[in-house]
Design a protein around this motif. Structure first.
Motif, PDB file in Angstrom:
ATOM      1  N   GLY A 152      13.191  -9.740  22.556  1.00 47.91           N
ATOM      2  CA  GLY A 152      14.044 -10.349  21.876  1.00 47.91           C
ATOM      3  C   GLY A 152      13.765 -10.207  20.318  1.00 47.91           C
ATOM      4  N   GLU A 153      14.512 -10.570  19.523  1.00 50.81           N
ATOM      5  CA  GLU A 153      14.077 -10.351  17.962  1.00 50.81           C
ATOM      6  C   GLU A 153      13.118 -11.318  17.496  1.00 50.81           C
ATOM      7  N   ASP A 154      12.009 -11.294  16.995  1.00 49.74           N
ATOM      8  CA  ASP A 154      11.207 -12.394  16.653  1.00 49.74           C
ATOM      9  C   ASP A 154      11.089 -12.155  15.045  1.00 49.74           C
ATOM     10  N   MET A 155      10.812 -13.403  14.557  1.00 51.44           N
ATOM     11  CA  MET A 155      11.116 -13.489  12.979  1.00 51.44           C
ATOM     12  C   MET A 155       9.902 -12.900  12.362  1.00 51.44           C
ATOM     13  N   PRO A 156      10.178 -12.030  11.354  1.00 50.77           N
ATOM     14  CA  PRO A 156       9.026 -11.622  10.366  1.00 50.77           C
ATOM     15  C   PRO A 156       8.399 -12.749   9.678  1.00 50.77           C
ATOM     16  N   GLN A 157       7.278 -12.872   9.426  1.00 44.91           N
ATOM     17  CA  GLN A 157       6.626 -14.044   8.835  1.00 44.91           C
ATOM     18  C   GLN A 157       5.277 -13.332   7.990  1.00 44.91           C
ATOM     19  N   GLU A 158       4.999 -13.935   6.766  1.00 45.97           N
ATOM     20  CA  GLU A 158       4.199 -13.246   5.837  1.00 45.97           C
ATOM     21  C   GLU A 158       2.687 -13.320   6.499  1.00 45.97           C
ATOM     22  N   LYS A 159       2.534 -14.605   7.329  1.00 43.97           N
ATOM     23  CA  LYS A 159       1.245 -14.848   7.838  1.00 43.97           C
ATOM     24  C   LYS A 159       1.000 -14.173   9.016  1.00 43.97           C
ATOM     25  N   ASN A 160       1.861 -13.677   9.622  1.00 40.30           N
ATOM     26  CA  ASN A 160       1.626 -12.583  10.685  1.00 40.30           C
ATOM     27  C   ASN A 160       1.572 -11.150  10.230  1.00 40.30           C
ATOM     28  N   ARG A 161       0.238 -11.084  10.311  1.00 42.14           N
ATOM     29  CA  ARG A 161      -0.105  -9.839   9.333  1.00 42.14           C
ATOM     30  C   ARG A 161      -1.618  -8.661  10.188  1.00 42.14           C
ATOM     31  N   VAL A 162      -1.390  -7.732   9.501  1.00 38.26           N
ATOM     32  CA  VAL A 162      -2.671  -6.969   9.918  1.00 38.26           C
ATOM     33  C   VAL A 162      -3.687  -6.774   8.649  1.00 38.26           C
ATOM     34  N   ALA A 163      -4.814  -7.321   8.603  1.00 42.89           N
ATOM     35  CA  ALA A 163      -5.716  -7.358   7.916  1.00 42.89           C
ATOM     36  C   ALA A 163      -7.083  -6.741   8.031  1.00 42.89           C
ATOM     37  N   LEU A 164      -7.779  -6.229   7.153  1.00 41.27           N
ATOM     38  CA  LEU A 164      -9.102  -5.898   7.553  1.00 41.27           C
ATOM     39  C   LEU A 164     -10.176  -6.995   7.385  1.00 41.27           C
ATOM     40  N   HIS A 165     -10.842  -6.734   8.844  1.00 43.19           N
ATOM     41  CA  HIS A 165     -11.853  -7.752   9.152  1.00 43.19           C
ATOM     42  C   HIS A 165     -13.001  -7.963   7.998  1.00 43.19           C
ATOM     43  N   ASN A 166     -13.485  -9.329   7.880  1.00 50.66           N
ATOM     44  CA  ASN A 166     -14.515  -9.275   7.001  1.00 50.66           C
ATOM     45  C   ASN A 166     -15.733  -8.658   7.139  1.00 50.66           C
ATOM     46  N   GLU A 167     -16.323  -8.572   8.590  1.00 48.63           N
ATOM     47  CA  GLU A 167     -17.395  -8.199   9.035  1.00 48.63           C
ATOM     48  C   GLU A 167     -17.491  -7.027   9.759  1.00 48.63           C
ATOM     49  N   LEU A 168     -16.782  -6.920  10.866  1.00 53.21           N
ATOM     50  CA  LEU A 168     -16.807  -5.868  11.864  1.00 53.21           C
ATOM     51  C   LEU A 168     -16.367  -4.517  11.036  1.00 53.21           C
ATOM     52  N   LYS A 169     -17.108  -3.464  11.552  1.00 56.04           N
ATOM     53  CA  LYS A 169     -16.861  -2.168  11.061  1.00 56.04           C
ATOM     54  C   LYS A 169     -16.676  -1.295  12.302  1.00 56.04           C
ATOM     55  N   ASP A 170     -15.782  -0.132  12.203  1.00 51.50           N
ATOM     56  CA  ASP A 170     -15.834   0.761  13.240  1.00 51.50           C
ATOM     57  C   ASP A 170     -16.948   1.766  13.144  1.00 51.50           C
ATOM     58  N   LYS A 171     -16.889   2.750  14.103  1.00 50.06           N
ATOM     59  CA  LYS A 171     -17.961   3.816  14.083  1.00 50.06           C
ATOM     60  C   LYS A 171     -17.883   4.595  12.640  1.00 50.06           C
ATOM     61  N   HIS A 172     -16.984   4.460  12.031  1.00 50.69           N
ATOM     62  CA  HIS A 172     -16.828   5.397  10.670  1.00 50.69           C
ATOM     63  C   HIS A 172     -17.469   4.495   9.543  1.00 50.69           C
ATOM     64  N   GLY A 173     -17.639   3.067   9.944  1.00 52.93           N
ATOM     65  CA  GLY A 173     -18.075   2.400   8.712  1.00 52.93           C
ATOM     66  C   GLY A 173     -16.794   1.624   8.143  1.00 52.93           C
ATOM     67  N   LEU A 174     -15.762   1.667   8.700  1.00 54.99           N
ATOM     68  CA  LEU A 174     -14.594   1.260   7.933  1.00 54.99           C
ATOM     69  C   LEU A 174     -14.236  -0.280   8.721  1.00 54.99           C
ATOM     70  N   PRO A 175     -13.910  -1.251   7.970  1.00 52.30           N
ATOM     71  CA  PRO A 175     -13.433  -2.507   8.656  1.00 52.30           C
ATOM     72  C   PRO A 175     -12.180  -2.222   9.850  1.00 52.30           C
ATOM     73  N   VAL A 176     -12.313  -2.908  10.794  1.00 50.82           N
ATOM     74  CA  VAL A 176     -11.469  -2.959  11.751  1.00 50.82           C
ATOM     75  C   VAL A 176     -10.355  -3.850  11.421  1.00 50.82           C
ATOM     76  N   PRO A 177      -9.217  -3.529  12.164  1.00 50.58           N
ATOM     77  CA  PRO A 177      -7.979  -4.491  11.868  1.00 50.58           C
ATOM     78  C   PRO A 177      -8.135  -5.773  12.658  1.00 50.58           C
ATOM     79  N   ASP A 178      -7.906  -6.780  11.881  1.00 54.31           N
ATOM     80  CA  ASP A 178      -7.425  -8.114  12.814  1.00 54.31           C
ATOM     81  C   ASP A 178      -5.891  -8.398  12.677  1.00 54.31           C
ATOM     82  N   VAL A 179      -5.485  -8.700  13.863  1.00 54.38           N
ATOM     83  CA  VAL A 179      -4.111  -8.545  14.060  1.00 54.38           C
ATOM     84  C   VAL A 179      -3.731 -10.234  14.026  1.00 54.38           C
ATOM     85  N   ALA A 180      -3.272 -10.924  13.290  1.00 56.42           N
ATOM     86  CA  ALA A 180      -2.854 -12.491  13.303  1.00 56.42           C
ATOM     87  C   ALA A 180      -1.211 -12.535  13.368  1.00 56.42           C
TER      88      ALA A 180
END
Length: 523
Positions: free
Chosen positions: A387-415
């Motif tokens: 079904g069609e879900d509603m787009p919301q600004e707070k539903n977002r993909v952001a960079l994690h404040n602490e966790l990094k991947d093996k390349h040293g980049l912040p991992v994504p957090d999916v809210a």
């Protein structure tokens, strides 16, 4: 013969990702004589190497890099490191998808106009209409061999479908059939017909299901204008002082950093990795992330309102036999606010194998009701809600404040947190799904919570005005002329339909636009 391009060749179009958007776009551009390099984060697994076993296949194909989830959604509790069930391999999630290929409805391109302002939702009309896309939808359906279009026969009905159809008839539903599926019902395009094996999610071992892995990509390679680089994980998109993108830094199979120069860059890495890449490409000129002057990169993430209903019967159903998604009911896909929500939903047959059934049914619920459900697996029928879900600004993909991947980049957090409209729609769909099975003698029906997302949408959305989104109606970044978004992350709203057909349609149209603009030296 597939091409091989020099890292310093700044005349190539670099596409990041080889799935429905990237793989299609790569072939379309190559057919027009344009030099293309596709960077694919995962390995190249040819279809004869697919594994007809749920967990082994999951290990072979799934995107398992570390991610985190937050927000109120059930997935955050049950699968905190698996917000999405998608693929990291050449062909992307077109190896895993079920094949349902439905056009968006006219009103779904103009959700704000038709639904009005919905409190808490960030609705916006698309900067294009169904009429704009119709000729490209027709091309996509022909390319993909979608059943029930262009005179192509529908697929046969499985037992799971027969139960579903009988229930649909009892409830008075009119639009029920075995679906518009990009799975060959007869030999076509040099690929065999569906063998009804039932492992569609594990990659089609027969090549009957459309996937860019063995349709678009080999055709593009045959032109001598397309190079696909597997195990090439994009880390950052670079730009010059004027803000034009100049190339992509990626990690090769040995983890070494390489830089591929580019005339233009197209981002097609799914709605989680695409915004993450733009955010990780922040610079002095683009302090909040590349192409993010609007602050909308990563926001308005959608996943469709989903859930499942399973039912147990006195007789055996063997729902695992036949196509995984073997039928559809479209009656509830209309916009009809009298039901208590805006937008609509499709009901689609779905069978999970026993191992996934155990994992997804109700994680952690090892009581008697759970084990007896599994005991009756061969007497079970099931459906999935889209079904069609509603787009919301707070539903977002952001960079994690602490966790990094093996390349040293912040991992994504999916809210993600359901909007009240999503909840109302899901509850209506649960009720209808249970009524459908009850009408044909189910001894027990049970709704199940949503699985990790497969329909990842939004987060780099299209908009008329630069302040409302990230890209224009051709997927071209408002802020950067030679940067494009070519996957489901450009969706302004989600519609009720499975998104792959629309992603392919937009890629065909985008290729035409890119070729025209390159020819005119505008990009």
């Amino acid at each position: 013969m597939a091409a091989q391009y020099d890292l310093n060749d700044n005349g190539v179009v670099v596409i990041i990702g080889s799935g429905a958007g990237g793989g299609t776009l790569g072939n379309e551009l190559a057919q027009k004589g344009i030099d293309v390099v596709i960077l694919e984060a995962g390995p190249r697994v040819e279809y004869e190497d697919f594994i007809n076993d749920e967990w082994d296949s999951f290990a072979q194909l799934a995107w398992l890099d570390n991610r985190t989830t937050s927000g109120g959604w059930r997935v955050s509790k049950d699968f905190p490191n698996l917000p999405a069930w998608i693929v990291k391999a050449v062909g992307g999630t077109t190896t895993h998808w079920a094949g349902a290929s439905l056009r968006f409805q006219e009103h779904e391109f103009k959700a704000l106009t038709h639904y009005g302002k919905v409190e808490g939702a960030n609705l916006l009309d698309w900067p294009l209409t169904l009429r704009d896309l119709e000729p490209y939808y027709a091309k996509a359906e022909d390319k993909m061999g979608v059943t029930r279009t262009n005179g192509i026969e529908g697929l046969p009905g499985s037992n799971n479908f027969k139960v579903f159809k009988a229930g649909a008839d009892k409830l008075g539903y009119k639009e029920c059939h075995t679906g518009r599926m990009a799975i060959n019902s007869a030999e076509r395009d040099g690929r065999m017909a569906c063998q009804q094996t039932g492992f569609c999610f594990q990659g089609c071992k027969w090549g009957a299901k459309w996937s860019t892995l063995y349709t678009e990509i080999p055709k593009g390679e045959a032109t001598g204008k397309l190079e696909v680089r597997p195990n090439a994980f994009a880390l950052k998109i670079e730009h010059d002082d004027s803000g034009k993108v100049t190339g992509v830094v990626y990690a090769d199979k040995d983890g070494k950093q390489q830089r591929q120069k580019a005339r233009l860059v197209c981002v097609a890495c799914n709605s989680i990795e695409s915004p993450r890449l733009l955010l990780n490409s922040a610079s002095n000129k683009f302090p909040d992330g590349l192409a993010n002057s609007s602050g909308q990169v990563g926001r308005n993430y959608m996943r469709h309102t989903t859930g499942s209903v399973y039912a147990i019967f006195d007789k055996k159903v063997h729902m695992h036999r036949g196509t995984t998604m073997a039928g559809i009911i479209s009656d509830e896909a209309r916009h009809d606010p009298s039901r208590g929500f805006v937008g609509g939903y499709e009901m689609e047959t779905l069978s999970l194998g026993l191992p996934f059934m155990a994992a997804f049914l109700d994680p952690g619920a090892w009581g008697r009701s759970f084990t007896t459900a599994l005991d009756h697996y061969d007497q079970m029928a099931g459906l999935w809600i889209v079904g069609e879900d509603m787009p919301q600004e707070k539903n977002r993909v952001a960079l994690h404040n602490e966790l990094k991947d093996k390349h040293g980049l912040p991992v994504p957090d999916v809210a993600f947190t359901d909007h009240p409209n999503d909840v109302a729609m899901r509850n209506h769909a649960y009720k209808q799904g249970m009524a459908l099975y009850d009408a044909v003698g189910a001894t027990r029906t049970f709704p199940t919570p949503p699985y990790p997302s497969t329909h990842n949408l939004g987060a780099n959305r299209m908009s008329e005005k630069a302040s409302d989104g990230v890209v224009n109606g051709f997927g071209q970044a408002h802020d950067v002329k030679n940067l494009f978004v070519s996957d489901g992350s450009q969706f302004t709203t989600g519609g009720a339909e499975n998104p792959t057909l629309t992603i392919v349609t937009l890629a065909i149209r985008q290729a035409e636009y890119i070729a025209k603009e390159m020819g005119a030296n505008n990009i």
